[in-house]
Design a protein around this motif. Structure first.
Motif, PDB file in Angstrom:
ATOM      1  N   ASN A 201       0.814  -1.137  -0.090  1.00 29.16           N
ATOM      2  CA  ASN A 201      -0.065   0.124   0.136  1.00 29.16           C
ATOM      3  C   ASN A 201       0.779   1.592   0.002  1.00 29.16           C
TER       4      ASN A 201
ATOM      5  N   LYS B 294      -1.006   7.995   5.309  1.00 24.37           N
ATOM      6  CA  LYS B 294      -1.380   6.817   4.608  1.00 24.37           C
ATOM      7  C   LYS B 294      -1.864   5.706   5.583  1.00 24.37           C
TER       8      LYS B 294
ATOM      9  N   ASN C 118      -5.720   6.711   6.070  1.00 22.74           N
ATOM     10  CA  ASN C 118      -6.433   6.652   4.966  1.00 22.74           C
ATOM     11  C   ASN C 118      -6.980   5.031   4.837  1.00 22.74           C
ATOM     12  N   LEU C 119      -5.862   4.446   5.096  1.00 23.44           N
ATOM     13  CA  LEU C 119      -6.414   2.844   4.908  1.00 23.44           C
ATOM     14  C   LEU C 119      -7.070   2.489   6.062  1.00 23.44           C
TER      15      LEU C 119
ATOM     16  N   VAL D 168      -9.493   4.330   7.421  1.00 25.07           N
ATOM     17  CA  VAL D 168     -10.732   4.778   7.044  1.00 25.07           C
ATOM     18  C   VAL D 168     -11.290   3.978   5.861  1.00 25.07           C
ATOM     19  N   GLN D 169     -10.438   3.705   5.160  1.00 28.78           N
ATOM     20  CA  GLN D 169     -11.084   3.016   3.921  1.00 28.78           C
ATOM     21  C   GLN D 169     -11.405   1.550   4.294  1.00 28.78           C
ATOM     22  N   PHE D 170     -10.813   0.655   4.761  1.00 28.87           N
ATOM     23  CA  PHE D 170     -11.137  -0.449   5.430  1.00 28.87           C
ATOM     24  C   PHE D 170     -12.372  -0.570   6.628  1.00 28.87           C
TER      25      PHE D 170
ATOM     26  N   ASN E 108     -14.453   1.787   6.565  1.00 25.82           N
ATOM     27  CA  ASN E 108     -15.845   1.721   5.639  1.00 25.82           C
ATOM     28  C   ASN E 108     -16.257   0.466   5.003  1.00 25.82           C
ATOM     29  N   LYS E 109     -15.349  -0.010   4.136  1.00 21.80           N
ATOM     30  CA  LYS E 109     -15.405  -1.280   3.479  1.00 21.80           C
ATOM     31  C   LYS E 109     -15.900  -2.608   4.329  1.00 21.80           C
TER      32      LYS E 109
END
Length: 87
Positions: free
Chosen positions: A25, A71, A74-75, A77-79, A81-82
């Motif tokens: 990543n 980074k 951001n990861l 938050v991304q995961f 949410n996912k």
């Protein structure tokens, strides 16, 4: 059920796993940063997954490079949410 799977995964997790995930990543971690992240995942995963990880993120913010922290955040938050549907 999902908690058991998370526990099993974290129990098997190694420093190498974290390093490989980070590199995949675009994050290059120093050894002390890697150890810090590993510690928090192993010991505070319930807070990271189910609770308020703000104190953990604040500690990371003071102990890792600014770009690295961005980074990581951001990861997270991304995961979050996912996979929020499953948690």
């Amino acid at each position: 059920m999902i908690e058991k799977l998370i526990i099993q995964y974290i129990d098997r997790m190694t420093l190498t796993d974290i390093d490989q995930f980070a590199r995949k990543n675009g994050i290059v971690l120093e050894q002390d940063e890697l150890n810090l992240i590993y510690y928090h995942i192993k010991n505070n995963w319930r807070t990271i997954v189910y609770g308020n990880p703000k104190p953990i993120l604040e500690e990371l913010k003071t102990r890792v490079d600014n770009l690295t922290y961005q980074k990581i955040e951001n990861l997270y938050v991304q995961f979050k949410n996912k996979y929020s549907y499953y948690l």
